[in-house]
Write a protein that holds these residues in place. Structure first.
Motif, mmCIF file in Angstrom:
data_model
loop_
_atom_site.group_PDB
_atom_site.id
_atom_site.type_symbol
_atom_site.label_atom_id
_atom_site.label_comp_id
_atom_site.label_asym_id
_atom_site.label_seq_id
_atom_site.Cartn_x
_atom_site.Cartn_y
_atom_site.Cartn_z
ATOM 1 N N VAL A 106 0.999 -1.334 0.015
ATOM 2 C CA VAL A 106 -0.169 0.183 0.091
ATOM 3 C C VAL A 106 1.075 1.221 0.047
ATOM 4 C CG1 VAL A 106 -1.632 1.236 1.644
ATOM 5 C CG2 VAL A 106 -2.069 -1.022 0.984
ATOM 6 N N ALA A 107 1.816 1.449 0.767
ATOM 7 C CA ALA A 107 2.910 2.607 0.886
ATOM 8 C C ALA A 107 3.674 2.517 -0.530
ATOM 9 C CB ALA A 107 3.778 2.262 2.203
ATOM 10 N N LEU A 108 4.222 1.324 -1.076
ATOM 11 C CA LEU A 108 4.790 1.658 -2.169
ATOM 12 C C LEU A 108 3.991 2.151 -3.544
ATOM 13 C CD1 LEU A 108 7.295 0.955 -3.705
ATOM 14 C CD2 LEU A 108 6.591 -1.411 -4.231
ATOM 15 N N SER A 109 2.620 1.555 -3.535
ATOM 16 C CA SER A 109 1.792 2.127 -4.483
ATOM 17 C C SER A 109 1.379 3.561 -4.261
ATOM 18 C CB SER A 109 0.402 1.120 -4.438
ATOM 19 O OG SER A 109 0.595 -0.170 -4.556
ATOM 20 N N GLY A 110 1.175 4.174 -2.940
ATOM 21 C CA GLY A 110 0.881 5.546 -2.686
ATOM 22 C C GLY A 110 2.080 6.237 -3.297
ATOM 23 N N GLU A 116 2.368 10.022 -3.348
ATOM 24 C CA GLU A 116 2.295 10.467 -2.268
ATOM 25 C C GLU A 116 3.694 10.508 -1.389
ATOM 26 O OE1 GLU A 116 -0.060 7.397 0.197
ATOM 27 O OE2 GLU A 116 -1.882 8.043 -1.024
ATOM 28 N N LYS A 117 3.872 11.540 -0.618
ATOM 29 C CA LYS A 117 5.286 11.752 0.095
ATOM 30 C C LYS A 117 5.392 10.624 1.141
ATOM 31 C CE LYS A 117 5.356 16.785 -1.322
ATOM 32 N NZ LYS A 117 5.698 18.000 -0.743
ATOM 33 N N LEU A 118 6.902 10.430 1.330
ATOM 34 C CA LEU A 118 7.241 9.221 2.259
ATOM 35 C C LEU A 118 8.446 9.732 2.793
ATOM 36 C CD1 LEU A 118 6.109 6.760 3.277
ATOM 37 C CD2 LEU A 118 7.690 5.460 1.546
ATOM 38 N N ARG A 119 8.675 9.935 4.253
ATOM 39 C CA ARG A 119 9.492 10.389 5.035
ATOM 40 C C ARG A 119 10.861 9.472 4.666
ATOM 41 N NH1 ARG A 119 8.746 14.056 9.049
ATOM 42 N NH2 ARG A 119 10.483 13.141 10.043
ATOM 43 N N PRO A 120 12.167 9.453 4.959
ATOM 44 C CA PRO A 120 13.357 8.808 4.765
ATOM 45 C C PRO A 120 13.058 7.570 5.530
ATOM 46 C CG PRO A 120 13.999 10.963 4.929
ATOM 47 C CD PRO A 120 12.473 10.996 5.208
ATOM 48 N N LEU A 121 12.480 7.593 6.707
ATOM 49 C CA LEU A 121 12.158 6.184 7.613
ATOM 50 C C LEU A 121 11.121 5.291 6.774
ATOM 51 C CD1 LEU A 121 12.340 4.875 10.096
ATOM 52 C CD2 LEU A 121 10.435 6.242 11.107
ATOM 53 N N GLY A 122 10.113 5.895 5.938
ATOM 54 C CA GLY A 122 9.429 5.164 5.319
ATOM 55 C C GLY A 122 10.009 4.517 3.889
ATOM 56 N N VAL A 123 10.805 5.062 3.334
ATOM 57 C CA VAL A 123 11.670 4.572 2.383
ATOM 58 C C VAL A 123 12.746 3.615 2.981
ATOM 59 C CG1 VAL A 123 13.374 5.053 0.689
ATOM 60 C CG2 VAL A 123 11.629 6.861 1.127
ATOM 61 N N GLY A 125 11.994 1.601 5.584
ATOM 62 C CA GLY A 125 11.207 0.584 5.759
ATOM 63 C C GLY A 125 10.787 -0.137 4.733
ATOM 64 N N LEU A 126 10.401 0.356 3.562
ATOM 65 C CA LEU A 126 9.937 -0.296 2.253
ATOM 66 C C LEU A 126 11.282 -1.197 1.675
ATOM 67 C CD1 LEU A 126 8.140 2.289 0.070
ATOM 68 C CD2 LEU A 126 7.338 0.364 1.163
ATOM 69 N N MET A 127 12.475 -0.579 1.923
ATOM 70 C CA MET A 127 13.629 -1.182 1.546
ATOM 71 C C MET A 127 13.937 -2.567 2.646
ATOM 72 S SD MET A 127 16.251 2.110 0.665
ATOM 73 C CE MET A 127 17.629 1.040 0.385
ATOM 74 N N ALA A 128 13.634 -2.324 3.600
ATOM 75 C CA ALA A 128 13.887 -3.258 4.654
ATOM 76 C C ALA A 128 12.755 -4.587 4.284
ATOM 77 C CB ALA A 128 13.828 -2.789 5.925
ATOM 78 N N GLY A 129 11.545 -4.190 3.990
ATOM 79 C CA GLY A 129 10.641 -4.950 3.834
ATOM 80 C C GLY A 129 10.997 -5.994 2.558
ATOM 81 N N VAL A 130 11.189 -5.075 1.509
ATOM 82 C CA VAL A 130 11.503 -6.092 0.328
ATOM 83 C C VAL A 130 12.583 -6.873 0.646
ATOM 84 C CG1 VAL A 130 12.468 -5.569 -1.969
ATOM 85 C CG2 VAL A 130 10.814 -4.363 -1.270
ATOM 86 N N LEU A 279 6.908 -1.575 10.211
ATOM 87 C CA LEU A 279 6.480 -0.691 11.556
ATOM 88 C C LEU A 279 7.091 0.772 11.222
ATOM 89 C CD1 LEU A 279 5.845 0.002 14.334
ATOM 90 C CD2 LEU A 279 8.196 -0.821 15.012
ATOM 91 N N ALA A 280 8.031 0.639 10.397
ATOM 92 C CA ALA A 280 8.950 1.945 9.736
ATOM 93 C C ALA A 280 7.909 2.630 9.020
ATOM 94 C CB ALA A 280 10.341 1.870 9.209
ATOM 95 N N VAL A 281 7.410 2.065 8.121
ATOM 96 C CA VAL A 281 6.642 2.523 7.103
ATOM 97 C C VAL A 281 5.299 3.250 7.841
ATOM 98 C CG1 VAL A 281 4.893 2.179 5.190
ATOM 99 C CG2 VAL A 281 7.244 1.229 5.035
ATOM 100 N N GLN A 282 4.841 2.571 8.749
ATOM 101 C CA GLN A 282 3.746 3.214 9.320
ATOM 102 C C GLN A 282 3.954 4.075 10.311
ATOM 103 O OE1 GLN A 282 0.563 2.209 8.568
ATOM 104 N NE2 GLN A 282 1.501 0.554 7.201
ATOM 105 N N MET A 283 5.102 4.086 10.694
ATOM 106 C CA MET A 283 5.594 5.441 11.758
ATOM 107 C C MET A 283 5.876 6.488 10.960
ATOM 108 S SD MET A 283 7.889 3.208 14.592
ATOM 109 C CE MET A 283 8.426 4.925 15.193
#
Length: 290
Positions: A106-110, A116-123, A125-130, A279-283
């Protein structure tokens, strides 16, 4: 976030994650689509009956009917339908891990599709999730996991992601339990047609099948969905989704405890990485950019 919201979030994550283990038990003795259609029929009728007893109406707003239809199709019929079929060949722990990546998708699609803008922590988180998912999949594929079952799990989580992106404000306007019940009935109707076309009635009646079916119908099927909508109403969708980071842990723990599924060291490492990514993406989403 108060203690009541935390308790609801923990309860939802545990109920949602345990569904993969009970589903694995069901498909060992019954055709998956037929069993799932019956599950939604029973839970949907119970939900509608309880809603009517509480004075809730089936006269929904346009947004609520949209939510009911999309969730009935994408979440109940496609997401769970593909997962139930896949669990004939794929372990419950792996199916739970794949499904738990929904917040990441969901975050990656947004980010990529909707800008949609995403903070560095979110990026991060996405990298860690992948990376975590890649680690788990690489280990499982080398160990001989069924590729078709894994593909079905992937299609299922994509359908759930689409439903999540498409429906906003589904819990507003009242009639919450009625919406939950009606979307179950939509899923039951669609899965019933598929079951009649693709499956034959062959059931091995066992006590485990009966208990697993009852549990799946009432707890992950009805109660978890209702708790989720209540949680979203209380703290909002973004903060509620934070509890998804517990799903990989609860999913593999339940499968290990009840089914005896074994986890390798790299599976555990991957689960921790995926959970951190969620967790990082949601935070990051919960903290607005300035």
């Amino acid at each position: 976030m108060d203690l009541r919201a935390i308790a609801m979030g923990l309860a939802f994550a545990l109920m949602w994650s345990s569904a993969f283990t009970s589903a694995r038990m069901i498909v060992a003795d019954a055709p998956p689509l037929t069993a799932l259609a019956l599950r939604f029929l029973v839970s949907g009728l119970i939900g509608v009956a309880l809603a009517a007893a509480l004075g809730q109406s089936a006269r929904l707003t346009r947004a609520q009917w949209k939510a009911t239809t999309i969730f009935g199709l994408c979440q109940n019929a496609l997401y769970l339908g593909f997962n139930f079929v896949a669990m004939q060949w794929v372990e419950a722990s792996l199916a739970a891990i794949v499904a738990s990546t929904m917040p990441l998708l969901v975050a990656l699609s947004g980010w990529l599709i909707f800008g949609e803008k995403l903070r560095p922590l979110g990026v991060l988180g996405l990298m860690a999730g992948v990376a975590g998912v890649g680690l788990i999949m690489g280990t499982r594929l080398s160990g001989g996991v069924d590729a078709l079952g894994l593909l079905y799990c992937g299609i299922g989580v994509l359908a759930l992601t689409f439903a999540t992106l498409s429906v906003r404000g589904a819990s507003s306007g009242g009639n919450l339990l009625m919406i939950v019940g009606l979307q179950m009935l939509v899923g039951a109707a669609l899965l019933g047609v598929a079951a009649l076309a693709l499956e034959t009635w062959a059931v091995n009646w066992t006590p485990r099948l009966g208990l697993a079916f009852a549990y799946t119908t009432l707890v992950p099927g009805l109660l978890a969905t209702f708790v989720w909508f209540l949680l979203v109403q209380q703290i909002g969708a973004v903060r509620a989704a934070t509890f998804h980071f517990l799903n990989p842990f609860f999913g593999v723990a339940t499968a290990a405890l009840l089914l005896g599924e074994r986890l390798g060291v790299w599976d555990v490492v991957g689960v921790v990485i995926v959970a951190f990514g969620i967790l990082a993406v949601q935070m990051a989403k919960a903290t607005p950019l300035r």
